[in-house]
Design a protein around this motif. Structure first.
Motif, short mmCIF file in Angstrom:
data_model
loop_
_atom_site.label_atom_id
_atom_site.label_comp_id
_atom_site.label_asym_id
_atom_site.label_seq_id
_atom_site.Cartn_x
_atom_site.Cartn_y
_atom_site.Cartn_z
N VAL A 165 0.84 -1.20 0.00
CA VAL A 165 0.00 0.00 0.00
C VAL A 165 0.88 1.25 0.00
O VAL A 165 0.61 2.23 -0.72
N PHE A 166 1.94 1.24 0.79
CA PHE A 166 2.89 2.35 0.80
C PHE A 166 3.47 2.58 -0.61
O PHE A 166 3.67 3.73 -1.03
N ARG A 168 2.12 1.96 -3.55
CA ARG A 168 1.13 2.62 -4.39
C ARG A 168 0.99 4.08 -4.02
O ARG A 168 0.87 4.96 -4.88
N TYR A 169 0.99 4.37 -2.72
CA TYR A 169 0.87 5.76 -2.24
C TYR A 169 2.07 6.58 -2.72
O TYR A 169 1.91 7.71 -3.19
N ASP A 172 1.73 7.32 -6.39
CA ASP A 172 0.62 8.23 -6.71
C ASP A 172 0.87 9.64 -6.20
O ASP A 172 0.52 10.62 -6.88
N GLU A 173 1.43 9.76 -5.00
CA GLU A 173 1.43 11.03 -4.30
C GLU A 173 2.81 11.69 -4.16
O GLU A 173 2.88 12.92 -3.99
N GLU A 402 -1.26 -3.31 -4.32
CA GLU A 402 -0.87 -2.18 -5.18
C GLU A 402 -1.93 -1.83 -6.21
O GLU A 402 -1.91 -0.73 -6.77
N PRO A 405 -6.73 1.56 -4.44
CA PRO A 405 -6.39 2.92 -3.98
C PRO A 405 -5.83 2.91 -2.56
O PRO A 405 -6.45 2.34 -1.65
N PRO A 406 -4.69 3.57 -2.33
CA PRO A 406 -4.04 3.48 -1.01
C PRO A 406 -4.59 4.42 0.06
O PRO A 406 -4.56 4.09 1.25
N LYS A 407 -5.06 5.60 -0.33
CA LYS A 407 -5.44 6.58 0.68
C LYS A 407 -6.56 6.11 1.60
O LYS A 407 -6.49 6.32 2.82
N LEU A 410 -4.90 3.83 4.21
CA LEU A 410 -4.03 4.52 5.16
C LEU A 410 -4.83 5.44 6.08
O LEU A 410 -4.50 5.57 7.27
N ASP A 411 -5.87 6.06 5.55
CA ASP A 411 -6.71 6.92 6.39
C ASP A 411 -7.45 6.12 7.45
O ASP A 411 -7.53 6.53 8.62
#
Length: 440
Positions: A165-166, A168-169, A172-173, A402, A405-407, A410-411
């Motif tokens: 997940v990290f 992908r984040y 993306d970000e 991956e 969507p990661p956000k 994580l949220d």
């Protein structure tokens, strides 16, 4: 709580060991599911997990226990159908991935695991070329999962899982170009005996540690593949390319070495990067023990005859060590899982960033009665199940974290309880780094 469930979720969790037990203790606080069946070969162990979960919430009736042989795909299918499971969560060790994976598909259920199907080393050049890779057997059946309209979400523990997940984040970000996705895992954990002396007692399954650490570690490099994903994979000898990595929140510098791990087999499928690695802070004592086990043949899974009884040497080694689920009260320190990403940031300038998740054993024991290594692993599939129940995550086929969507993940992970899981993650920028220097 505000889970906003869009479909009724009925979970069949196969495995009531340390991770399965922790997952039940975490999940009982959430409202996104209507039933959670804890199944294990040892029914009494499953019943103990159910009791522990129920005791955490007044009036809890969603948890029940069942017996199942995880090596029997037909038995997994039958139980999944009997309990009307919508999702099968695999919480047993990697030996049983394929029967649980196949059993879930035949039952028409979605599937999640925290480790992928086992590898087989290359017969002629094991420390140069890949043979059967982690997860190959599962990805070979992706078409069947797609045709059935079902999702198999692979590697959704902490590593693999949160680390993916990290990734992908970061893509993306944070980064415009990624030189290396480098999972780095380290800890300063100590286990003591009744007299306060430090003792050897792994915080995770010794069977799995042997499998991961003595197999040839896999690395992926884009330039080797020339556009061919599969051609980018290659292997190294165990414990290759040691480096000292400075872990956050007081853990400090730990020597890390290459280890076979699922992230390397997952991340290149969905994320653009030049290189993907996994390094683990084993420590000198663990490396010495693993080398000795290998020299003596005690890492073998092939049965040998001992006074007329057929036993696997590796099973004997694992049985001689304390159950990881029981060592929490004697454990001190923190464990850190994270991803070190290097490359060019969104502004085009060199960037080096470590995204991480730290758990203090004192906290997980106080809040959940579970040691930190298994708790950190168990947390993430529960978060994923909640996102699937909400419809925030969805898909068909065989996917890694991956691909989603990661956000939202994580949220939800970091948000305070009861809205979220109250387990913050961190991000730390470091001086720009040339990954090639470590390999020069």
């Amino acid at each position: 709580m505000s889970e906003r469930v869009v479909q009724p979720v009925r979970v069949l969790m196969v495995g009531a060991g340390g991770v399965g037990d922790a997952a039940a203790r975490i999940a009982v606080e959430r409202d996104f599911f209507e039933a959670w069946v804890v199944a294990d070969y040892d029914l009494q162990r499953a019943e103990r997990t159910v009791t522990a979960a129920r005791e955490r919430r007044a009036g809890e009736e969603r948890f029940t226990a069942a017996q199942v042989d995880a090596s029997d795909a037909a038995a997994v299918t039958a139980l999944a159908r009997q309990v009307r499971a919508t999702h099968v969560l695999n919480a047993v060790d990697p030996r049983f991935v394929m029967p649980v994976f196949s059993g879930a598909l035949d039952a028409g259920a979605d599937y999640l695991d925290m480790a992928m199907s086992l590898s087989e080393r290359h017969s002629e050049a094991p420390y140069e070329k890949v043979g059967v890779k982690l997860g190959d057997l599962q990805f070979a059946l992706a078409g069947e999962w797609e045709a059935a309209g079902r999702l198999a979400l692979l590697g959704i523990g902490v590593e693999p899982g949160l680390s993916d997940v990290f990734a992908r984040y970061a893509a993306d970000e944070l980064f415009d170009h990624i030189d290396e996705l480098g999972t780095r895992d380290g800890a300063n954990l100590v286990i003591r005996d009744d007299d306060g002396n430090e003792v050897f007692a792994p915080g995770f399954s010794m069977w799995t540690i042997i499998e991961e650490c003595l197999n040839p570690p896999v690395v992926w490099e884009r330039q080797r593949g020339d556009g061919d994903l599969e051609a980018g994979f290659f292997t190294l000898p165990p414990f290759s390319e040691p480096e000292v990595f400075d872990f956050p929140e007081g853990i400090g510098p730990v020597e890390c070495v290459h280890v076979e791990h699922e992230e390397v087999l997952l991340m290149p499928r969905w994320i653009e990067a030049d290189r993907v690695t996994f390094k683990y802070g084993l420590g000198e004592e663990m490396i010495a023990i693993l080398r000795t086990l290998h020299t003596l043949g005690l890492d073998s899974t092939e049965p040998v005859s001992v006074k007329g009884v057929e036993v696997s040497p590796r099973d004997v080694v694992a049985a001689c060590l304390p159950d990881p689920a029981t060592i929490g009260p004697r454990m001190e320190g923190k464990t850190c899982a994270g991803l070190w990403v290097t490359g060019a940031g969104k502004d085009g300038r060199p960037r080096s960033t470590y995204l991480y998740h730290v758990v203090d054993n004192a906290d997980s024991m106080r809040d959940y009665g579970t040691q930190c290594v298994v708790w950190q692993t168990a947390l993430n599939p529960v978060v994923a199940l909640e996102l699937l129940a909400r419809g925030t995550w969805s898909g068909t086929g065989v996917l890694g974290p991956e691909a989603l969507p990661p956000k939202p993940f994580l949220d939800l992970l970091a948000a305070p309880r009861p809205e979220g899981y109250g387990s913050p993650w961190g991000i730390e920028d470091r001086p720009p780094h040339d990954p090639g220097k470590d390999r020069a």
